[in-house]
Motif scaffolding. Sequence first.
Motif, PDB file in Angstrom:
ATOM      1  N   ALA A 387      -6.274   0.241  -4.116  1.00 50.40           N
ATOM      2  CA  ALA A 387      -5.278   1.224  -3.688  1.00 50.40           C
ATOM      3  C   ALA A 387      -5.673   1.847  -2.360  1.00 50.40           C
ATOM      4  O   ALA A 387      -4.820   2.154  -1.521  1.00 50.40           O
ATOM      5  N   PRO A 391      -2.887   0.337   0.244  1.00 46.37           N
ATOM      6  CA  PRO A 391      -1.982   1.221  -0.507  1.00 46.37           C
ATOM      7  C   PRO A 391      -0.548   0.710  -0.434  1.00 46.37           C
ATOM      8  O   PRO A 391      -0.106   0.211   0.602  1.00 46.37           O
ATOM      9  N   PRO A 394       5.279   3.706   0.309  1.00 50.07           N
ATOM     10  CA  PRO A 394       6.020   4.637  -0.539  1.00 50.07           C
ATOM     11  C   PRO A 394       7.523   4.371  -0.486  1.00 50.07           C
ATOM     12  O   PRO A 394       8.075   4.027   0.552  1.00 50.07           O
ATOM     13  N   ASP A 437       7.808   9.687  -2.352  1.00 52.89           N
ATOM     14  CA  ASP A 437       7.741   8.775  -3.500  1.00 52.89           C
ATOM     15  C   ASP A 437       7.209   9.612  -4.658  1.00 52.89           C
ATOM     16  O   ASP A 437       6.049  10.046  -4.646  1.00 52.89           O
ATOM     17  N   SER A 439       6.250   9.057  -7.671  1.00 49.89           N
ATOM     18  CA  SER A 439       5.063   8.567  -8.371  1.00 49.89           C
ATOM     19  C   SER A 439       3.805   8.811  -7.548  1.00 49.89           C
ATOM     20  O   SER A 439       2.788   9.299  -8.065  1.00 49.89           O
ATOM     21  N   GLN A 440       3.854   8.484  -6.236  1.00 50.90           N
ATOM     22  CA  GLN A 440       2.675   8.662  -5.399  1.00 50.90           C
ATOM     23  C   GLN A 440       2.359  10.139  -5.182  1.00 50.90           C
ATOM     24  O   GLN A 440       1.179  10.527  -5.167  1.00 50.90           O
ATOM     25  N   GLN A 443       0.636  11.436  -8.116  1.00 47.98           N
ATOM     26  CA  GLN A 443      -0.763  11.015  -8.106  1.00 47.98           C
ATOM     27  C   GLN A 443      -1.608  11.943  -7.242  1.00 47.98           C
ATOM     28  O   GLN A 443      -2.716  12.342  -7.628  1.00 47.98           O
ATOM     29  N   SER A 515      -5.615  10.107  -1.606  1.00 52.64           N
ATOM     30  CA  SER A 515      -4.588  11.146  -1.469  1.00 52.64           C
ATOM     31  C   SER A 515      -4.225  11.355  -0.006  1.00 52.64           C
ATOM     32  O   SER A 515      -3.039  11.500   0.336  1.00 52.64           O
ATOM     33  N   ILE A 518      -2.056   8.488   1.176  1.00 52.25           N
ATOM     34  CA  ILE A 518      -0.688   8.589   0.653  1.00 52.25           C
ATOM     35  C   ILE A 518       0.113   9.631   1.424  1.00 52.25           C
ATOM     36  O   ILE A 518       1.264   9.384   1.826  1.00 52.25           O
ATOM     37  N   ASP A 521       1.023   8.436   4.819  1.00 54.73           N
ATOM     38  CA  ASP A 521       2.108   7.460   4.738  1.00 54.73           C
ATOM     39  C   ASP A 521       3.461   8.139   4.535  1.00 54.73           C
ATOM     40  O   ASP A 521       4.504   7.520   4.798  1.00 54.73           O
ATOM     41  N   HIS A 522       3.474   9.373   4.086  1.00 55.94           N
ATOM     42  CA  HIS A 522       4.697  10.173   3.950  1.00 55.94           C
ATOM     43  C   HIS A 522       4.993  10.979   5.222  1.00 55.94           C
ATOM     44  O   HIS A 522       5.829  11.873   5.194  1.00 55.94           O
TER      45      HIS A 522
END
Length: 552
Positions: A387, A391, A394, A437, A439-440, A443, A515, A518, A521-522
């Motif tokens: 991951a 990764p 998203p 996302d 789900s992400q 997390q 984290s 992620i 990536d957002h």
Amino acid sequence: MRGSAAGAAPRPAPAVARVGAAAERERLQRVAAQLKTLYHMGRDLGEDENWSDALDRFLMALVNFMGASGSGLFLFSDRERTLSSRAVFHLDDALVAEIIDTIRDGWRHHARASEIHSLESYGSGERPTSCLERTTGWNMTLIPLRHRGRALGFLVLDKHYASGIDFQWDYHFLSTLQTIFAEEIANASYISELRQLSRFNNKVLDNIRSGVVTTDQDGLVRYANAWANDMCPRLRALARTKLAFDDLFHPADGSAGLFHRFMSSDPDALVMEVNCHGGGATAFPARLRLTRMHDDVLNAAVVVAIFDDLSELKRMEEAVRRNDRLRAIGQLSAGVAHEIRNPLAGIATTAEVLAGKLGADDERSRYTRVILDEVTRLDGIVRNLLAFAKPPKPAIAPCAVDDLFARIAGLVSDHAATRGVEVHTETAAPGLACLADASQLTQVLLNLALNAVQECGAGDRVDVRAHIEGEGARDWMIIDVEDTGPGVPAQVRDTLFDPFVTTRSQGTGLGLAISRQIVEDHHGSISCAFLERGTRFTVRIPAHTVAAAMPR
């Protein structure tokens, strides 16, 4: 005996002698008055900051002293292409316009423009003559003002003269006035240009995005531009206190005496990195460009220093190095995870087969359960490595924050209860939503909340809060996860988001690194604040301002 003249009464002075003495006294008084007028003119024009007031007083005094009807000063501008009135006294607008037209039409072609002329002959088509050569009367006297070959303008005197003989009384005074006044006008022009240049330079210095400071010959800072004042609060008190250049800039190698070392060195310019102690919370790294130059006012060598704050550049360089490290670690992790997964699958399959052959009652079966448990734990580590290394992209969509918080609270409540830790969630307003996302983002928040609970003890508290901040055309969702635990150890604070950095013996050190990946990536960011008691993690991602029809 003849009478002697010794005792005779003195003869009375001839009437002609008495008249001559009176005329001489009158002439001397007039000369003294002229000198006094010239003195006051030079003093007022040379010292008065408000030139308009000084010129008005001068023209009024000139008219009163000369017994004239009025006077005016007309100056050139735009490289001698434009003539306009600078100051007038007892000259109406119509007369001023006529004077300007007459001068503009004839001054360039006048053969004796450096002398004093009458305005009437100045604009006529007749052969130019000086006022002293005039045998007819005139009312307006034109006094050209020149300085070093440059036409400055004209001083005009409205006074009637019957002839050149009548004008001789005033000629020498006006000739002297012409020379002195031209000097004063030229000096005022130069001073105005210098002030304008100084204002321009100050404006330029205050608007460049670099700090600029200058010193005196002893190394004391005597000037700082606006940008330097913004970076260094200590410089704002220069008008009240003295600040040494060496107290402001410290070489990165820790050596002292930068000012005197540079002043005694051979090169006149030097570029180096220093630490700037400008009065902020901490010193900041700066690139310093030094130039040694001679100051004519101080008659000594001084230093001009230009410096830039390198803090952001250093952060960017560190981010580039971090990304390079993470890329290398990611590539290594992907390879390691791929190589480990196949043997793990074989170990797990073999252990399951062995457990089936041993039977449930066989004491040796407990070893197979240990093997399977450890394989499961290793498989979790491998999944985290994958991951982190690769990764998934998203699937960003509107996401209700209340639903996220409810899910997080349900997942951590049992673990928090066993440790005696309270968990609270709060949103600034109902219906808040972000673009993520689900789900992400769950997390990320679950990882932060579990970390906070695990760092806390009985009686501590974990708060998960959300609010929106506006920034131009984009709103941001700000989610804080704050705890009242003992905080993060100082030795790992700078590397907290790096992979394999952990404060727990059983941790892999990949949770915060994943984290961060992620959140980035957002198109967001994640940061950490170390509080007096506890720690606060802040997630910043784009907000969704229209919360209608959110998936529940």
